[in-house]
Design a protein around this motif. Structure first.
Motif, PDB file in Angstrom:
ATOM      1  N   MET A  41     -11.081   8.265  -5.231  1.00  0.00           N
ATOM      2  CA  MET A  41     -11.608   7.320  -4.243  1.00  0.00           C
ATOM      3  C   MET A  41     -10.551   6.284  -3.872  1.00  0.00           C
ATOM      4  O   MET A  41     -10.408   5.928  -2.691  1.00  0.00           O
ATOM      5  CB  MET A  41     -12.875   6.655  -4.774  1.00  0.00           C
ATOM      6  CG  MET A  41     -14.058   7.597  -4.843  1.00  0.00           C
ATOM      7  SD  MET A  41     -15.529   6.849  -5.524  1.00  0.00           S
ATOM      8  CE  MET A  41     -15.919   5.666  -4.262  1.00  0.00           C
ATOM      9  N   VAL A  42      -9.802   5.795  -4.861  1.00  0.00           N
ATOM     10  CA  VAL A  42      -8.713   4.850  -4.584  1.00  0.00           C
ATOM     11  C   VAL A  42      -7.632   5.540  -3.763  1.00  0.00           C
ATOM     12  O   VAL A  42      -7.067   4.953  -2.835  1.00  0.00           O
ATOM     13  CB  VAL A  42      -8.148   4.275  -5.902  1.00  0.00           C
ATOM     14  CG1 VAL A  42      -6.893   3.468  -5.655  1.00  0.00           C
ATOM     15  CG2 VAL A  42      -9.197   3.424  -6.603  1.00  0.00           C
ATOM     16  N   PHE A  43      -7.358   6.804  -4.086  1.00  0.00           N
ATOM     17  CA  PHE A  43      -6.377   7.586  -3.331  1.00  0.00           C
ATOM     18  C   PHE A  43      -6.793   7.716  -1.871  1.00  0.00           C
ATOM     19  O   PHE A  43      -5.994   7.509  -0.955  1.00  0.00           O
ATOM     20  CB  PHE A  43      -6.223   8.962  -3.986  1.00  0.00           C
ATOM     21  CG  PHE A  43      -5.361   9.923  -3.231  1.00  0.00           C
ATOM     22  CD1 PHE A  43      -3.990   9.746  -3.177  1.00  0.00           C
ATOM     23  CD2 PHE A  43      -5.916  11.002  -2.581  1.00  0.00           C
ATOM     24  CE1 PHE A  43      -3.189  10.639  -2.484  1.00  0.00           C
ATOM     25  CE2 PHE A  43      -5.132  11.900  -1.894  1.00  0.00           C
ATOM     26  CZ  PHE A  43      -3.754  11.714  -1.846  1.00  0.00           C
ATOM     27  N   ILE A  44      -8.049   8.034  -1.624  1.00  0.00           N
ATOM     28  CA  ILE A  44      -8.544   8.169  -0.249  1.00  0.00           C
ATOM     29  C   ILE A  44      -8.517   6.822   0.472  1.00  0.00           C
ATOM     30  O   ILE A  44      -8.110   6.733   1.630  1.00  0.00           O
ATOM     31  CB  ILE A  44      -9.950   8.792  -0.250  1.00  0.00           C
ATOM     32  CG1 ILE A  44      -9.862  10.253  -0.678  1.00  0.00           C
ATOM     33  CG2 ILE A  44     -10.615   8.670   1.119  1.00  0.00           C
ATOM     34  CD1 ILE A  44     -11.201  10.896  -0.947  1.00  0.00           C
ATOM     35  N   GLY A  45      -8.923   5.758  -0.221  1.00  0.00           N
ATOM     36  CA  GLY A  45      -8.885   4.425   0.387  1.00  0.00           C
ATOM     37  C   GLY A  45      -7.476   3.993   0.743  1.00  0.00           C
ATOM     38  O   GLY A  45      -7.224   3.443   1.823  1.00  0.00           O
ATOM     39  N   SER A  46      -6.541   4.259  -0.147  1.00  0.00           N
ATOM     40  CA  SER A  46      -5.147   3.917   0.114  1.00  0.00           C
ATOM     41  C   SER A  46      -4.599   4.736   1.275  1.00  0.00           C
ATOM     42  O   SER A  46      -3.834   4.229   2.105  1.00  0.00           O
ATOM     43  CB  SER A  46      -4.307   4.150  -1.141  1.00  0.00           C
ATOM     44  OG  SER A  46      -2.969   3.827  -0.924  1.00  0.00           O
ATOM     45  N   GLY A  47      -4.994   5.996   1.351  1.00  0.00           N
ATOM     46  CA  GLY A  47      -4.568   6.840   2.463  1.00  0.00           C
ATOM     47  C   GLY A  47      -5.108   6.343   3.787  1.00  0.00           C
ATOM     48  O   GLY A  47      -4.407   6.351   4.801  1.00  0.00           O
ATOM     49  N   ASN A  77       0.820  -1.209   0.000  1.00  0.00           N
ATOM     50  CA  ASN A  77       0.000   0.000   0.000  1.00  0.00           C
ATOM     51  C   ASN A  77       0.855   1.259   0.000  1.00  0.00           C
ATOM     52  O   ASN A  77       0.471   2.259  -0.601  1.00  0.00           O
ATOM     53  CB  ASN A  77      -0.954  -0.002   1.192  1.00  0.00           C
ATOM     54  CG  ASN A  77      -1.877   1.182   1.148  1.00  0.00           C
ATOM     55  OD1 ASN A  77      -2.591   1.384   0.177  1.00  0.00           O
ATOM     56  ND2 ASN A  77      -1.844   1.983   2.192  1.00  0.00           N
ATOM     57  N   GLN A  78       1.989   1.230   0.660  1.00  0.00           N
ATOM     58  CA  GLN A  78       2.886   2.391   0.655  1.00  0.00           C
ATOM     59  C   GLN A  78       3.350   2.712  -0.758  1.00  0.00           C
ATOM     60  O   GLN A  78       3.408   3.881  -1.162  1.00  0.00           O
ATOM     61  CB  GLN A  78       4.095   2.145   1.567  1.00  0.00           C
ATOM     62  CG  GLN A  78       3.762   1.991   3.013  1.00  0.00           C
ATOM     63  CD  GLN A  78       3.332   3.288   3.671  1.00  0.00           C
ATOM     64  OE1 GLN A  78       3.690   4.362   3.236  1.00  0.00           O
ATOM     65  NE2 GLN A  78       2.554   3.166   4.714  1.00  0.00           N
ATOM     66  N   ILE A  79       3.659   1.683  -1.533  1.00  0.00           N
ATOM     67  CA  ILE A  79       4.081   1.871  -2.918  1.00  0.00           C
ATOM     68  C   ILE A  79       2.928   2.429  -3.751  1.00  0.00           C
ATOM     69  O   ILE A  79       3.094   3.389  -4.508  1.00  0.00           O
ATOM     70  CB  ILE A  79       4.599   0.543  -3.509  1.00  0.00           C
ATOM     71  CG1 ILE A  79       5.857   0.099  -2.772  1.00  0.00           C
ATOM     72  CG2 ILE A  79       4.865   0.672  -5.004  1.00  0.00           C
ATOM     73  CD1 ILE A  79       6.279  -1.314  -3.055  1.00  0.00           C
ATOM     74  N   VAL A  80       1.747   1.835  -3.602  1.00  0.00           N
ATOM     75  CA  VAL A  80       0.567   2.292  -4.341  1.00  0.00           C
ATOM     76  C   VAL A  80       0.233   3.729  -3.958  1.00  0.00           C
ATOM     77  O   VAL A  80      -0.064   4.562  -4.830  1.00  0.00           O
ATOM     78  CB  VAL A  80      -0.635   1.350  -4.075  1.00  0.00           C
ATOM     79  CG1 VAL A  80      -1.921   1.928  -4.633  1.00  0.00           C
ATOM     80  CG2 VAL A  80      -0.371  -0.021  -4.670  1.00  0.00           C
ATOM     81  N   PHE A  81       0.299   4.059  -2.689  1.00  0.00           N
ATOM     82  CA  PHE A  81      -0.016   5.403  -2.224  1.00  0.00           C
ATOM     83  C   PHE A  81       0.964   6.426  -2.796  1.00  0.00           C
ATOM     84  O   PHE A  81       0.564   7.512  -3.208  1.00  0.00           O
ATOM     85  CB  PHE A  81       0.000   5.452  -0.692  1.00  0.00           C
ATOM     86  CG  PHE A  81      -0.454   6.758  -0.121  1.00  0.00           C
ATOM     87  CD1 PHE A  81      -1.778   7.146  -0.216  1.00  0.00           C
ATOM     88  CD2 PHE A  81       0.442   7.607   0.506  1.00  0.00           C
ATOM     89  CE1 PHE A  81      -2.212   8.352   0.313  1.00  0.00           C
ATOM     90  CE2 PHE A  81       0.029   8.813   1.036  1.00  0.00           C
ATOM     91  CZ  PHE A  81      -1.307   9.188   0.934  1.00  0.00           C
ATOM     92  N   PHE A  82       2.250   6.090  -2.860  1.00  0.00           N
ATOM     93  CA  PHE A  82       3.236   6.993  -3.423  1.00  0.00           C
ATOM     94  C   PHE A  82       2.942   7.275  -4.895  1.00  0.00           C
ATOM     95  O   PHE A  82       2.998   8.428  -5.339  1.00  0.00           O
ATOM     96  CB  PHE A  82       4.643   6.406  -3.255  1.00  0.00           C
ATOM     97  CG  PHE A  82       5.728   7.268  -3.841  1.00  0.00           C
ATOM     98  CD1 PHE A  82       6.120   8.423  -3.201  1.00  0.00           C
ATOM     99  CD2 PHE A  82       6.342   6.912  -5.031  1.00  0.00           C
ATOM    100  CE1 PHE A  82       7.110   9.230  -3.741  1.00  0.00           C
ATOM    101  CE2 PHE A  82       7.328   7.706  -5.576  1.00  0.00           C
ATOM    102  CZ  PHE A  82       7.723   8.864  -4.933  1.00  0.00           C
ATOM    103  N   VAL A  83       2.624   6.236  -5.657  1.00  0.00           N
ATOM    104  CA  VAL A  83       2.291   6.408  -7.076  1.00  0.00           C
ATOM    105  C   VAL A  83       1.025   7.250  -7.228  1.00  0.00           C
ATOM    106  O   VAL A  83       0.962   8.150  -8.084  1.00  0.00           O
ATOM    107  CB  VAL A  83       2.132   5.032  -7.770  1.00  0.00           C
ATOM    108  CG1 VAL A  83       1.573   5.183  -9.175  1.00  0.00           C
ATOM    109  CG2 VAL A  83       3.465   4.308  -7.802  1.00  0.00           C
TER     110      VAL A  83
END
Length: 80
Positions: A62-68, A22-28
């Motif tokens: 929405m994906v950004f908020i979920g990942s956060g 998730n950290q990798i996905v959140f950074f992207v």
């Protein structure tokens, strides 16, 4: 019977792996959202394209908020 159930140790490791991914996905996603916001304010043509693809942009946010939320709510391995 062991003092700590091995299932808890396994779940800690799984949550840690999910957190790392998730950290990798959140950074992207942060880079992508910043780029889109920059284009929205700078380029008129990009603003039109972003507004034309509004459903995809909403899905991205929405994906950004979920990942956060996952980044905030999943405890660190030390805390677990």
């Amino acid at each position: 019977m062991p003092i700590i159930d091995p299932m808890y140790l396994y779940l800690i490791e799984v949550l840690h792996n999910i957190d790392v991914l998730n950290q990798i996905v959140f950074f992207v996603l942060v880079m992508l959202v910043c780029f889109l916001v920059f284009l929205y304010f700078v380029e008129d043509e990009a603003r039109e394209k972003i507004q034309a693809n509004k459903s995809k942009v909403i899905l991205l946010f929405m994906v950004f908020i979920g990942s956060g939320l996952i980044a905030v709510l999943v405890p660190t391995k030390d805390a677990m």
